[in-house]
Write an enzyme that holds these catalytic residues in place. Structure first.
Site, PDB file in Angstrom:
ATOM      1  N   GLY A  49       2.335 -13.827  12.615  1.00  0.00           N
ATOM      2  CA  GLY A  49       1.672 -14.033  11.333  1.00  0.00           C
ATOM      3  C   GLY A  49       0.379 -13.232  11.302  1.00  0.00           C
ATOM      4  N   GLN A  54      -7.827 -10.924   8.325  1.00  0.00           N
ATOM      5  CA  GLN A  54      -7.782 -10.434   9.707  1.00  0.00           C
ATOM      6  C   GLN A  54      -7.765  -8.908   9.790  1.00  0.00           C
ATOM      7  OE1 GLN A  54      -4.360 -13.211  10.870  1.00  0.00           O
ATOM      8  NE2 GLN A  54      -5.552 -12.995  12.757  1.00  0.00           N
ATOM      9  N   CYS A  97      -3.824 -16.372  18.156  1.00  0.00           N
ATOM     10  CA  CYS A  97      -4.254 -15.723  16.905  1.00  0.00           C
ATOM     11  C   CYS A  97      -4.649 -14.299  17.242  1.00  0.00           C
ATOM     12  CB  CYS A  97      -5.446 -16.489  16.335  1.00  0.00           C
ATOM     13  SG  CYS A  97      -6.117 -15.734  14.831  1.00  0.00           S
ATOM     14  N   GLU A 140      -1.953 -19.455   8.872  1.00  0.00           N
ATOM     15  CA  GLU A 140      -2.320 -18.305   8.024  1.00  0.00           C
ATOM     16  C   GLU A 140      -2.994 -18.762   6.726  1.00  0.00           C
ATOM     17  OE1 GLU A 140      -2.276 -15.626   9.560  1.00  0.00           O
ATOM     18  OE2 GLU A 140      -0.936 -16.255  11.151  1.00  0.00           O
ATOM     19  N   HIS A 143      -6.520 -19.266   7.400  1.00  0.00           N
ATOM     20  CA  HIS A 143      -7.297 -18.013   7.405  1.00  0.00           C
ATOM     21  C   HIS A 143      -7.824 -17.685   6.005  1.00  0.00           C
ATOM     22  CE1 HIS A 143      -7.247 -16.333  11.401  1.00  0.00           C
ATOM     23  NE2 HIS A 143      -5.925 -16.379  11.514  1.00  0.00           N
TER      24      HIS A 143
HETATM   25 NI    NI Z   1      -4.771 -16.266  13.214  1.00  0.00          NI
END
Ligand code: NI
Length: 174
Positions: A49, A54, A97, A140, A143
């Site tokens: 993911g 990110q 992650c 996700e 995030h």
């Molecule tokens: Ni992550």
């Protein structure tokens, strides 16, 4: 041509900010190329993911590519402006992650998630996911709200992870 997307590491501020909904204008400009590049960056990094923050883009989009499990089908999808409609059950398992290289710690999540999102063409769809896929959707979506998996760990595991991050930073390995 844009530079290749690069994965940012904690505590980059974009990871700790609430991302903006994807706008009609962004849809009009096309999200297919961006999401395909995110799939490529994620695969190269060995993740399942990856959320737009990110790669330094504070927008509500993530990609996931989950292999087939014992009782679960493979899921490969880009989710734009996702919403969690329903959660149930519980699972605890090691989580990683791509913005926390080398950190794997147990995190408690719900076992099943029903989510609604738009695809890169702006078409609405729903996903009903369990196990790793549910864990991925929750991780996700976090995030996109500026929440990282450190925030979901027990205090003990979070302290362990933070100490390891400090050690890696000191050695220039973060
Ligand atoms: Ni992550």
């Amino acid at each position: 041509m844009e530079d290749r997307l690069r994965i940012v590491h904690y505590p980059e501020p974009v990871l700790l900010s609430v991302a903006k909904p994807v706008s009609d204008r962004e849809f009009a400009n096309g999200l297919k190329a961006f999401s395909e590049e995110m799939f490529a960056v994620m695969a190269e990094a060995g993740g399942v993911g990856l959320a737009a923050p990110q790669v330094g883009r504070s927008t509500r989009l993530f990609v996931m590519d989950i292999p087939e499990g014992d009782d679960t089908p493979a899921i490969r999808a880009a989710l734009i402006n996702p919403e969690i409609l329903h959660v149930e059950g519980e699972q605890t398992g090691d989580e990683g992650c791509l913005s926390f290289p080398g950190i794997f710690q147990p995190v408690k999540r719900q076992m099943r998630v029903v989510a609604r999102a738009l695809d890169a063409a702006g078409k609405e769809f729903e996903l009903d996911a369990t196990g790793l896929a549910a864990r991925c959707i929750l991780h996700e979506t976090d995030h996109l709200d500026g929440i990282v998996f450190l925030d979901r760990m027990s205090i003990l595991k979070r302290d362990l992870a933070k100490r390891k991050i400090k050690r890696l930073q000191k050695r220039g390995e973060w």
